[in-house]
Scaffold this motif. Structure first.
Motif, PDB file in Angstrom:
ATOM      1  N   VAL B  37       0.735  -1.167  -0.157  1.00 30.14           N
ATOM      2  CA  VAL B  37      -0.061  -0.076  -0.067  1.00 30.14           C
ATOM      3  C   VAL B  37       1.034   1.345  -0.162  1.00 30.14           C
ATOM      4  O   VAL B  37       1.926   1.381   0.438  1.00 30.14           O
ATOM      5  N   SER B  38       0.346   2.201  -0.892  1.00 27.30           N
ATOM      6  CA  SER B  38       1.118   3.493  -0.703  1.00 27.30           C
ATOM      7  C   SER B  38       0.224   4.553  -0.112  1.00 27.30           C
ATOM      8  O   SER B  38      -0.652   4.870  -0.504  1.00 27.30           O
ATOM      9  N   ALA B  39       1.105   5.097   0.881  1.00 24.13           N
ATOM     10  CA  ALA B  39       0.332   6.183   1.846  1.00 24.13           C
ATOM     11  C   ALA B  39       0.960   7.605   1.768  1.00 24.13           C
ATOM     12  O   ALA B  39       2.093   7.632   1.590  1.00 24.13           O
ATOM     13  N   PRO B  40       0.479   8.589   1.788  1.00 23.34           N
ATOM     14  CA  PRO B  40       1.009   9.851   2.018  1.00 23.34           C
ATOM     15  C   PRO B  40       1.804   9.797   3.213  1.00 23.34           C
ATOM     16  O   PRO B  40       1.217   9.420   4.175  1.00 23.34           O
ATOM     17  N   GLU B  41       2.891  10.433   3.064  1.00 25.96           N
ATOM     18  CA  GLU B  41       3.851  11.014   4.334  1.00 25.96           C
ATOM     19  C   GLU B  41       2.886  11.558   5.438  1.00 25.96           C
ATOM     20  O   GLU B  41       2.298  12.351   5.009  1.00 25.96           O
ATOM     21  N   GLY B  42       2.978  11.295   6.617  1.00 28.85           N
ATOM     22  CA  GLY B  42       2.397  11.811   7.554  1.00 28.85           C
ATOM     23  C   GLY B  42       1.050  11.085   7.764  1.00 28.85           C
ATOM     24  O   GLY B  42       0.593  11.150   9.022  1.00 28.85           O
ATOM     25  N   THR B  44      -1.247   7.684   9.085  1.00 30.77           N
ATOM     26  CA  THR B  44      -1.155   6.828  10.326  1.00 30.77           C
ATOM     27  C   THR B  44      -1.305   5.366   9.658  1.00 30.77           C
ATOM     28  O   THR B  44      -1.922   5.151   8.310  1.00 30.77           O
ATOM     29  N   ILE B  45      -0.850   4.209  10.220  1.00 34.65           N
ATOM     30  CA  ILE B  45      -1.341   2.989   9.829  1.00 34.65           C
ATOM     31  C   ILE B  45      -2.764   2.704   9.570  1.00 34.65           C
ATOM     32  O   ILE B  45      -3.244   2.214   8.865  1.00 34.65           O
ATOM     33  N   LEU B  46      -3.344   3.358  10.705  1.00 35.43           N
ATOM     34  CA  LEU B  46      -5.044   3.230  10.555  1.00 35.43           C
ATOM     35  C   LEU B  46      -5.565   3.692   9.265  1.00 35.43           C
ATOM     36  O   LEU B  46      -6.119   2.993   8.501  1.00 35.43           O
ATOM     37  N   GLN B  47      -5.025   4.957   8.853  1.00 33.55           N
ATOM     38  CA  GLN B  47      -5.519   5.383   7.490  1.00 33.55           C
ATOM     39  C   GLN B  47      -5.066   4.650   6.189  1.00 33.55           C
ATOM     40  O   GLN B  47      -5.835   4.406   5.392  1.00 33.55           O
ATOM     41  N   ALA B  48      -3.857   4.062   6.276  1.00 36.77           N
ATOM     42  CA  ALA B  48      -3.202   3.368   5.142  1.00 36.77           C
ATOM     43  C   ALA B  48      -4.285   1.928   5.291  1.00 36.77           C
ATOM     44  O   ALA B  48      -4.401   1.368   4.100  1.00 36.77           O
ATOM     45  N   ALA B  49      -4.470   1.236   6.453  1.00 37.65           N
ATOM     46  CA  ALA B  49      -5.210   0.085   6.380  1.00 37.65           C
ATOM     47  C   ALA B  49      -6.654   0.327   5.625  1.00 37.65           C
ATOM     48  O   ALA B  49      -7.275  -0.493   5.322  1.00 37.65           O
ATOM     49  N   ARG B  50      -7.223   1.681   6.183  1.00 34.87           N
ATOM     50  CA  ARG B  50      -8.674   1.941   5.690  1.00 34.87           C
ATOM     51  C   ARG B  50      -8.570   1.966   4.166  1.00 34.87           C
ATOM     52  O   ARG B  50      -9.561   1.540   3.399  1.00 34.87           O
ATOM     53  N   GLU B  51      -7.350   2.535   3.529  1.00 32.02           N
ATOM     54  CA  GLU B  51      -7.060   2.680   2.113  1.00 32.02           C
ATOM     55  C   GLU B  51      -7.379   1.283   1.360  1.00 32.02           C
ATOM     56  O   GLU B  51      -7.838   0.766   0.293  1.00 32.02           O
ATOM     57  N   LEU B  52      -6.946   0.125   2.361  1.00 29.40           N
ATOM     58  CA  LEU B  52      -6.972  -1.264   1.881  1.00 29.40           C
ATOM     59  C   LEU B  52      -8.408  -1.858   2.115  1.00 29.40           C
ATOM     60  O   LEU B  52      -8.548  -3.040   1.834  1.00 29.40           O
ATOM     61  N   GLY B  53      -9.231  -1.077   2.876  1.00 26.99           N
ATOM     62  CA  GLY B  53     -10.391  -1.410   3.087  1.00 26.99           C
ATOM     63  C   GLY B  53     -10.700  -2.405   4.343  1.00 26.99           C
ATOM     64  O   GLY B  53     -11.221  -3.288   4.470  1.00 26.99           O
ATOM     65  N   ILE B  54      -9.307  -2.381   5.128  1.00 25.51           N
ATOM     66  CA  ILE B  54      -9.203  -3.088   6.345  1.00 25.51           C
ATOM     67  C   ILE B  54      -9.901  -2.211   7.457  1.00 25.51           C
ATOM     68  O   ILE B  54      -9.558  -1.311   7.835  1.00 25.51           O
ATOM     69  N   GLU B  55     -10.835  -2.947   8.306  1.00 27.56           N
ATOM     70  CA  GLU B  55     -11.324  -2.221   9.493  1.00 27.56           C
ATOM     71  C   GLU B  55     -10.849  -2.506  10.554  1.00 27.56           C
ATOM     72  O   GLU B  55     -10.437  -3.557  10.846  1.00 27.56           O
ATOM     73  N   THR B  56     -10.415  -1.080  11.122  1.00 31.21           N
ATOM     74  CA  THR B  56      -9.612  -1.410  12.694  1.00 31.21           C
ATOM     75  C   THR B  56     -10.425  -1.016  13.572  1.00 31.21           C
ATOM     76  O   THR B  56     -11.110   0.215  13.516  1.00 31.21           O
ATOM     77  N   PRO B  57     -10.652  -1.823  14.741  1.00 32.78           N
ATOM     78  CA  PRO B  57     -11.457  -1.187  15.775  1.00 32.78           C
ATOM     79  C   PRO B  57     -10.958   0.007  16.520  1.00 32.78           C
ATOM     80  O   PRO B  57      -9.660   0.153  16.666  1.00 32.78           O
ATOM     81  N   THR B  58     -11.773   0.812  16.620  1.00 38.60           N
ATOM     82  CA  THR B  58     -11.097   1.995  17.391  1.00 38.60           C
ATOM     83  C   THR B  58     -12.254   2.396  18.417  1.00 38.60           C
ATOM     84  O   THR B  58     -13.389   2.494  18.185  1.00 38.60           O
ATOM     85  N   LEU B  59     -11.758   3.095  19.630  1.00 39.75           N
ATOM     86  CA  LEU B  59     -12.664   3.511  20.620  1.00 39.75           C
ATOM     87  C   LEU B  59     -12.312   5.022  21.019  1.00 39.75           C
ATOM     88  O   LEU B  59     -13.107   5.972  21.321  1.00 39.75           O
ATOM     89  N   CYS B  60     -11.163   5.388  21.206  1.00 41.02           N
ATOM     90  CA  CYS B  60     -10.394   6.625  21.783  1.00 41.02           C
ATOM     91  C   CYS B  60     -10.139   7.620  20.626  1.00 41.02           C
ATOM     92  O   CYS B  60      -9.810   8.663  20.612  1.00 41.02           O
ATOM     93  N   TYR B  61     -10.130   6.824  19.258  1.00 40.81           N
ATOM     94  CA  TYR B  61      -9.879   7.751  18.179  1.00 40.81           C
ATOM     95  C   TYR B  61     -10.973   8.205  17.338  1.00 40.81           C
ATOM     96  O   TYR B  61     -11.985   7.867  17.332  1.00 40.81           O
TER      97      TYR B  61
END
Lengths: 537, 299
Positions: B37-42, B44-61
């Motif tokens: 995956v190619s993500a813009p500098e700056g 987060t891993i969360l955003q890059a994972a979302r680009e791939l359609g991977i859902e990451t659970p978050t509560l405090c974010y």
């Protein structure tokens, strides 16, 4: 075209922000979020206000001027910028007119003279002038502290002069922004609810533009400008205006000098009110049309302080019998024998797009998908414009050059005398709005009973205790209210809102002196005195 | 006196206003779950994972708040890192290899969810049940442990604070503080298990610096902070989101133009929120926008 020249995003990316006659922290709270982002990004915030407001608490500089001394302060700032050689000469020569007349006009507004009139220390005026002129980018914003005066237009011109002197207009992060006080006051003007304009700020006295509308509407449009609100009241006084149709406004409570307003409305041959509630204005009306709540029960658009047109949608149906303003107008026209144009909000909007070039590119589909669009937006490919007047930096200037318009300070109409020694000014509180017709319905934990805010010094001098009921008298009327001792006020200044006319009918006190150009009344400056009632708090 | 330009003559259309050039961020190449995956500098891993359609659970974010890394449910495995790293705040770096669904990640997320749910009432946390099911969390394993159960605080007409439902995610503190409202009415008080969100000296909200913007409620992930109207409808068994319609409109008050998301049940307004991704509000409102709609219902 009249509107705020910049976008909220630019508040986060500028070097200096001036809020002049604006308590944005309380009156435009979400705009103030953008201001605070700007401050955290390094912008210096100045506020010019007689009161040490919650806005002033965030400011690097608070200029506590006397009510109504704005032009003296602005002219002194302009004079100091010129005297220190900090004006943007290249911009002035290229894009403006009238510098020499302006220089002459402000010459007598020395720092010391301005200090005498405004009460702001000369050194502070100087520092403010230098900071504004030296900033790379600067936003100058104002609200009703500038416009609710008998010389409102001159006040605004005095501020525009400063932006022209410093070259702080027509660039990213630099400009002039009236922060609009109502959700569609910008849109109302854009749609031609001004005495001299057709939709899209097209001047009614321009025959070519007028005939474009006449062809589209199949009617003849009167070729002269009409009256603004104060002009209408004067016309009632002279018997020239005999019927009035009031839509979504409560002038009996919101206009200055309530005795006069009521007398004039009672003298009308026909008064029609269209509102959500039976307001005090509606109670005087011969006919009342119950209306749907625009923001929640109708379809359409409104335009905000950054010229962004956004969609309003129907979230709930109106109560039985209440109808959309537009439907009422169309039905009324039909009864009068006129079939008004297309039906439905989108069809009406598309008619507007065909007549107003600055709205032409704003289809409903784009308004939905692009979080609204900022005018001007000339065609479907046009993204809308983030800031206005970039034309002044084009070579050559596109359109006319911008004139500096000299203005002279004059004191408020309602003079302070021994009989009326206190200056009453008015404004809004965070949780309330105008005459309280809407905000009165929710139980705000912040809301206290309406009280006259008074300085600790005056309270001590008059022997007033917190919460004590007193009588407030002006040359026009009297009301009773409790007092609230507020250290944000300096001696000689008292403050009331218009929010609770059932508790304190503030407009019994206010002066109906109004600006001949804008028609705005001088709500910000009445002269009053206080009488003790002798009733314990 | 110099007269203004003739207002009767329109100014001709010109070019678009210039905005400062923005350098496009460099792209960073990394691998997540075996996929490049190619993500813009700056980012987060969360955003890059979302680009791939991977859902990451978050509560405090939340997109509109600064990450504080406290809930730990978003942790992922980063090759070369001794510990798991929070996806919500760890910035992408070239050549990173990340695993979001490894046994170690699943086990950690499961345990975090179990521990949170063992001490806190998560019954009104909209995402919690979904996460718990996904990771097979069994909070009853720790059922004998201490809880934060405590009486509900009701001290005003607009808000209810039920800290028995609070997971201490800090979102309300961030929204009340420097991320949005800058009012600073609440902060964390106490240490360890006794840590709580509190006003100064634990005074009622009405005596605190609170300005009742409701932005803390807007970001709360568990329903610990709730609009009083919703709280009372829930208590009476009347709250039914399947009967609710959600419509975006514009606030009727000042001229800023905030988007209000109106939640209506049976054609009556029951709550107002704002979209976090809207550039004007970023999800935040003031007291009038958030609560000033009662007049519509009361006709």
């Amino acid at each position: 075209m009249g509107g705020g020249t910049n976008s909220y995003a630019e508040f986060e990316d500028t070097d200096l922000i001036i809020l002049w006659g604006s308590n944005a922290r309380d009156t435009h709270p979400i705009l103030f979020h953008h201001v605070l982002k700007g401050v955290r990004n390094g912008a210096r915030l100045y506020t010019v206000d007689p009161r040490r407001t919650p806005t002033a608490e965030w400011a690097a500089g608070w200029l506590p001027l006397q009510v109504g001394s704005d032009i003296a302060l602005a002219n002194a700032v302009g004079r100091e910028i010129l005297a220190a050689g900090l004006e943007n000469r290249e911009f002035l020569e290229h894009a403006t007119l009238g510098l020499e007349d302006y220089r002459k006009a402000v010459d007598r507004y020395t720092l010391q003279y301005a200090e005498q009139i405004t009460g702001v220390p000369a050194a502070q005026i100087r520092e403010f002038a230098h900071a504004y002129a030296r900033a790379d980018r600067a936003l100058l914003c104002w609200t009703l502290g500038i416009t609710e005066h008998h010389n409102a237009v001159d006040n605004v011109l005095a501020l525009i002069n400063l932006a022209l002197l410093a070259g702080h207009v027509g660039r990213y992060g630099s400009g002039l922004n009236p922060l609009r006080g109502q959700n569609n006051v910008q849109g109302g003007g854009d749609m031609g609810a001004l005495p001299d304009r057709l939709p899209g700020f097209q001047h009614v006295e321009n025959g070519e533009l007028r005939s474009k509308f006449e062809r589209a509407w199949g009617v003849a449009i009167p070729p002269e400008r009409g009256w603004h609100l104060s002009g209408m009241l004067d016309a009632m006084e002279h018997g020239e205006l005999k019927a009035l149709y009031v839509i979504g406004e409560n002038p009996v409570n919101s206009e200055a000098d309530q005795h006069r307003t009521v007398r004039l409305f009672e003298s009308l041959e026909c008064l029609v009110a269209q509102d959500l509630f039976l307001t005090e204005t509606a109670r005087l009306a011969d006919v009342v049309f119950p209306a749907a709540a625009g923001a929640f029960e109708t379809e359409g658009t409104v335009t905000n302080s950054e010229r962004r047109v956004q969609r309003v949608r129907r979230a709930v149906p109106p109560p039985e019998g209440a109808r959309d303003d537009m439907d009422i107008l169309i039905a009324l026209a039909r009864r009068m024998g006129v079939a008004l144009g297309p039906r439905g909000a989108e069809a009406v909007w598309n008619e507007l797009r065909s007549l107003s070039p600055m709205h032409a590119g704003m289809s409903y589909a784009r308004l939905e998908s692009e979080n609204g669009l900022q005018w001007p937006c000339y065609d479907e490919q046009h993204p809308g414009e983030m800031y206005l007047h970039g034309r002044l930096w084009e070579r050559p200037v596109r359109g006319p050059r911008a004139p500096l318009r000299p203005t002279e300070w004059e004191p408020p109409v309602d003079t302070i005398t021994a009989e009326y020694p206190l200056r009453l000014t008015t404004g809004r509180r965070l949780d309330s709005y105008n005459t309280g017709v809407q905000t009165g319905a929710f139980a705000s934990p912040l809301r206290m009973r309406e009280a006259l805010d008074i300085s600790p010094a005056d309270a001590a001098r008059l022997d007033l205790a917190e919460g004590e009921r007193i009588r407030i008298l002006s040359r026009r009327g009297a009301v009773e209210a409790p007092v609230h001792i507020d250290p944000a006020l300096s001696a000689g200044l008292v403050f009331l809102t218009l929010h609770t006319p059932d508790q304190v009918a503030t407009n019994m006190l206010t002066v109906d002196a109004s600006d001949p150009k804008s028609g705005t009344s001088e709500f910000k400056a009445s002269a009053v005195r206080i009488e003790k009632l002798g009733v314990p708090a | 006196m110099t007269e203004g330009p003739d207002p009767r003559t329109p100014v001709p259309r010109g070019p678009l206003p210039e905005t400062p050039p923005r350098r496009a961020p460099r792209k960073v190449e990394l691998t997540i779950d075996g996929r490049p995956v190619s993500a813009p500098e700056g980012a987060t891993i969360l955003q890059a994972a979302r680009e791939l359609g991977i859902e990451t659970p978050t509560l405090c974010y939340l997109e509109n708040l600064t990450p504080v890394n406290v809930c730990r449910v978003c942790v992922v495995e980063l090759e070369g890192s001794r510990t798991l790293v929070p996806a919500c705040s760890r910035k992408v770096e070239p050549g990173m290899t990340v695993h979001t669904d490894s046994e170690r990640v699943r086990h950690s997320r499961k345990l975090v969810l179990e521990l949170l749910a063992s001490g806190v009432d998560v019954s009104t946390a909209p995402d919690f049940a979904r996460f718990a099911e996904r990771y097979g969390a069994q909070p009853e394993r720790f059922a004998a442990g201490a809880t934060v159960a405590q009486p509900v605080k009701i001290d005003n007409e607009l808000y209810v604070r039920d800290y028995g439902k609070c997971i201490l995610c800090y979102k309300c503190v961030s929204a009340c503080g420097s991320d949005a409202q800058n009012t600073f009415a609440i902060a964390i008080a106490g240490r360890g298990f006794d840590a709580v969100i509190s006003t100064e000296y634990d005074t009622p909200l009405t005596d605190s610096a609170c300005v009742f913007c409701g932005n803390c409620i807007g970001v709360c992930p568990t329903g610990a902070l709730m609009f009083r109207g919703e709280f009372e409808m829930r208590a009476a068994g009347q709250w039914d989101e399947t009967r609710q319609q959600v419509t975006d409109t514009i606030c009727p008050y000042c001229g800023v133009g905030c988007t209000l998301t109106v939640h209506a049940q049976d054609d009556r307004i029951v709550k107002v929120t704002s979209p976090a991704e809207h550039p004007i509000t970023r999800g935040h409102l003031c007291i009038k926008g958030r609560f000033g709609w009662q007049y519509v219902n009361e006709r």
